[in-house]
Design a protein around this motif. Structure first.
Motif, mmCIF file in Angstrom:
data_model
loop_
_atom_site.group_PDB
_atom_site.id
_atom_site.type_symbol
_atom_site.label_atom_id
_atom_site.label_comp_id
_atom_site.label_asym_id
_atom_site.label_seq_id
_atom_site.Cartn_x
_atom_site.Cartn_y
_atom_site.Cartn_z
ATOM 1 N N VAL A 12 43.445 36.323 -4.661
ATOM 2 C CA VAL A 12 43.847 36.080 -6.041
ATOM 3 C C VAL A 12 43.101 37.055 -6.950
ATOM 4 O O VAL A 12 41.999 37.498 -6.613
ATOM 5 N N GLN A 13 43.724 37.389 -8.062
ATOM 6 C CA GLN A 13 43.063 38.268 -9.023
ATOM 7 C C GLN A 13 42.040 37.489 -9.846
ATOM 8 O O GLN A 13 42.161 36.270 -10.020
ATOM 9 N N ALA A 14 41.055 38.205 -10.344
ATOM 10 C CA ALA A 14 40.065 37.585 -11.217
ATOM 11 C C ALA A 14 40.762 36.896 -12.387
ATOM 12 O O ALA A 14 41.717 37.432 -12.954
ATOM 13 N N GLY A 15 40.289 35.703 -12.707
ATOM 14 C CA GLY A 15 40.899 34.908 -13.750
ATOM 15 C C GLY A 15 41.948 33.947 -13.247
ATOM 16 O O GLY A 15 42.398 33.058 -13.992
ATOM 17 N N GLY A 16 42.349 34.100 -12.003
ATOM 18 C CA GLY A 16 43.364 33.249 -11.420
ATOM 19 C C GLY A 16 42.810 31.935 -10.900
ATOM 20 O O GLY A 16 41.619 31.629 -11.064
ATOM 21 N N SER A 17 43.688 31.170 -10.261
ATOM 22 C CA SER A 17 43.333 29.842 -9.764
ATOM 23 C C SER A 17 43.790 29.670 -8.319
ATOM 24 O O SER A 17 44.760 30.291 -7.874
ATOM 25 N N LEU A 18 43.079 28.808 -7.620
ATOM 26 C CA LEU A 18 43.459 28.362 -6.278
ATOM 27 C C LEU A 18 43.080 26.898 -6.142
ATOM 28 O O LEU A 18 42.122 26.444 -6.783
ATOM 29 N N ARG A 19 43.818 26.200 -5.291
ATOM 30 C CA ARG A 19 43.468 24.816 -4.979
ATOM 31 C C ARG A 19 43.280 24.698 -3.473
ATOM 32 O O ARG A 19 44.214 24.916 -2.705
ATOM 33 N N LEU A 20 42.063 24.376 -3.081
ATOM 34 C CA LEU A 20 41.752 24.173 -1.674
ATOM 35 C C LEU A 20 41.954 22.706 -1.309
ATOM 36 O O LEU A 20 41.653 21.816 -2.104
ATOM 37 N N SER A 21 42.435 22.489 -0.102
ATOM 38 C CA SER A 21 42.601 21.144 0.423
ATOM 39 C C SER A 21 41.828 21.012 1.725
ATOM 40 O O SER A 21 41.662 21.994 2.463
ATOM 41 N N CYS A 22 41.383 19.815 1.997
ATOM 42 C CA CYS A 22 40.690 19.519 3.250
ATOM 43 C C CYS A 22 41.233 18.196 3.763
ATOM 44 O O CYS A 22 41.047 17.152 3.120
ATOM 45 N N GLN A 39 30.207 30.464 1.890
ATOM 46 C CA GLN A 39 29.326 31.494 2.424
ATOM 47 C C GLN A 39 29.979 32.846 2.228
ATOM 48 O O GLN A 39 31.070 33.106 2.765
ATOM 49 N N ALA A 40 29.310 33.680 1.451
ATOM 50 C CA ALA A 40 29.778 35.043 1.210
ATOM 51 C C ALA A 40 29.193 35.965 2.268
ATOM 52 O O ALA A 40 28.155 35.658 2.867
ATOM 53 N N PRO A 41 29.815 37.114 2.513
ATOM 54 C CA PRO A 41 29.305 38.044 3.517
ATOM 55 C C PRO A 41 27.865 38.435 3.238
ATOM 56 O O PRO A 41 27.523 38.810 2.109
ATOM 57 N N GLY A 42 27.027 38.324 4.255
ATOM 58 C CA GLY A 42 25.636 38.716 4.122
ATOM 59 C C GLY A 42 24.762 37.749 3.353
ATOM 60 O O GLY A 42 23.586 38.047 3.099
ATOM 61 N N LYS A 43 25.330 36.614 2.987
ATOM 62 C CA LYS A 43 24.562 35.626 2.226
ATOM 63 C C LYS A 43 24.490 34.299 2.970
ATOM 64 O O LYS A 43 25.284 34.036 3.871
ATOM 65 N N GLU A 44 23.553 33.464 2.563
ATOM 66 C CA GLU A 44 23.447 32.146 3.155
ATOM 67 C C GLU A 44 24.522 31.219 2.576
ATOM 68 O O GLU A 44 25.017 31.426 1.469
ATOM 69 N N ARG A 45 24.821 30.197 3.342
ATOM 70 C CA ARG A 45 25.735 29.178 2.861
ATOM 71 C C ARG A 45 25.147 28.495 1.627
ATOM 72 O O ARG A 45 23.939 28.246 1.566
ATOM 73 N N GLU A 89 32.757 37.239 -7.635
ATOM 74 C CA GLU A 89 31.594 36.663 -6.946
ATOM 75 C C GLU A 89 31.890 35.304 -6.315
ATOM 76 O O GLU A 89 31.037 34.751 -5.612
ATOM 77 N N ASP A 90 33.077 34.753 -6.535
ATOM 78 C CA ASP A 90 33.488 33.537 -5.846
ATOM 79 C C ASP A 90 34.051 33.838 -4.458
ATOM 80 O O ASP A 90 34.339 32.906 -3.696
ATOM 81 N N THR A 91 34.195 35.099 -4.126
ATOM 82 C CA THR A 91 34.713 35.480 -2.813
ATOM 83 C C THR A 91 33.791 34.982 -1.710
ATOM 84 O O THR A 91 32.587 35.254 -1.715
ATOM 85 N N ALA A 92 34.356 34.215 -0.774
ATOM 86 C CA ALA A 92 33.560 33.611 0.288
ATOM 87 C C ALA A 92 34.492 32.840 1.214
ATOM 88 O O ALA A 92 35.677 32.639 0.912
ATOM 89 N N ILE A 93 33.931 32.394 2.318
ATOM 90 C CA ILE A 93 34.600 31.387 3.143
ATOM 91 C C ILE A 93 34.158 30.030 2.599
ATOM 92 O O ILE A 93 32.955 29.781 2.454
ATOM 93 N N TYR A 94 35.135 29.176 2.337
ATOM 94 C CA TYR A 94 34.858 27.852 1.784
ATOM 95 C C TYR A 94 35.018 26.801 2.874
ATOM 96 O O TYR A 94 36.029 26.783 3.585
ATOM 97 N N GLN A 118 39.278 31.317 3.852
ATOM 98 C CA GLN A 118 38.816 32.496 3.121
ATOM 99 C C GLN A 118 39.406 32.523 1.721
ATOM 100 O O GLN A 118 40.622 32.373 1.540
ATOM 101 N N VAL A 119 38.545 32.744 0.745
ATOM 102 C CA VAL A 119 38.965 32.979 -0.631
ATOM 103 C C VAL A 119 38.477 34.360 -1.032
ATOM 104 O O VAL A 119 37.280 34.653 -0.918
ATOM 105 N N THR A 120 39.398 35.205 -1.479
ATOM 106 C CA THR A 120 39.058 36.553 -1.912
ATOM 107 C C THR A 120 39.569 36.756 -3.333
ATOM 108 O O THR A 120 40.756 36.558 -3.597
ATOM 109 N N VAL A 121 38.669 37.139 -4.226
ATOM 110 C CA VAL A 121 39.007 37.357 -5.628
ATOM 111 C C VAL A 121 38.838 38.831 -5.936
ATOM 112 O O VAL A 121 37.737 39.374 -5.822
ATOM 113 N N SER A 122 39.927 39.461 -6.309
ATOM 114 C CA SER A 122 39.884 40.893 -6.608
ATOM 115 C C SER A 122 39.631 41.114 -8.098
ATOM 116 O O SER A 122 40.070 40.333 -8.940
ATOM 117 N N SER A 123 38.964 42.204 -8.397
ATOM 118 C CA SER A 123 38.625 42.511 -9.804
ATOM 119 C C SER A 123 39.705 43.338 -10.468
ATOM 120 O O SER A 123 40.613 43.826 -9.837
#
Length: 123
Positions: A12-22, A39-45, A89-94, A118-123
């Motif tokens: 999704v582009q920056a400023g957009g929305s997503l709804r995750l379900s579990c 958890q983002a690449p190279g970062k802790e959960r 910066e919200d890009t991560a595996i949720y 995976q959630v990927t937010v493009s600038s």
């Protein structure tokens, strides 16, 4: 045993929305606290949001407060994360997670985890 399966991630582009379900199976999670972590690449959960088993109490990470909303539907044995005003910066595996008892922001307290979406937010 509880199985958790996340869905709804994507690009999704920056400023957009997503709804995750579990979706939970194997056992009802109506009496479990439910959370989202990421958890983002190279970062802790990191903790994102938690909702009490009753659904009347929530907590959010400061980084998502005012933009994300966690909710649950015990009849559907599911938990959701509405994400608005997304940032790169919200890009991560949720991941969704569930635990017996009270809410916690500590991932180590959780009994069950999904495989992530995976959630990927493009600038």
């Amino acid at each position: 045993q509880v199985q958790l399966v996340e869905s709804g991630g994507g690009l999704v582009q920056a400023g957009g929305s997503l709804r995750l379900s579990c979706a939970a199976s194997g056992r009802t999670i109506s009496t479990y606290a439910k959370s989202w972590f990421r958890q983002a690449p190279g970062k802790e959960r990191e903790f994102v949001a938690v909702i009490s088993w009753s659904g009347d109490s929530t907590n959010y990470a400061d980084s998502v407060k005012g933009r994300f909303t966690i909710s649950s539907d015990n009849a559907k044995n599911a938990v959701y994360l509405q994400m608005n005003s997304l940032k790169p910066e919200d890009t991560a595996i949720y991941y969704c997670a569930a635990k017996r008892g009270v809410r916690s922001t500590n991932g180590g307290d959780y009994d069950y985890w999904g495989q992530g979406t995976q959630v990927t937010v493009s600038s």
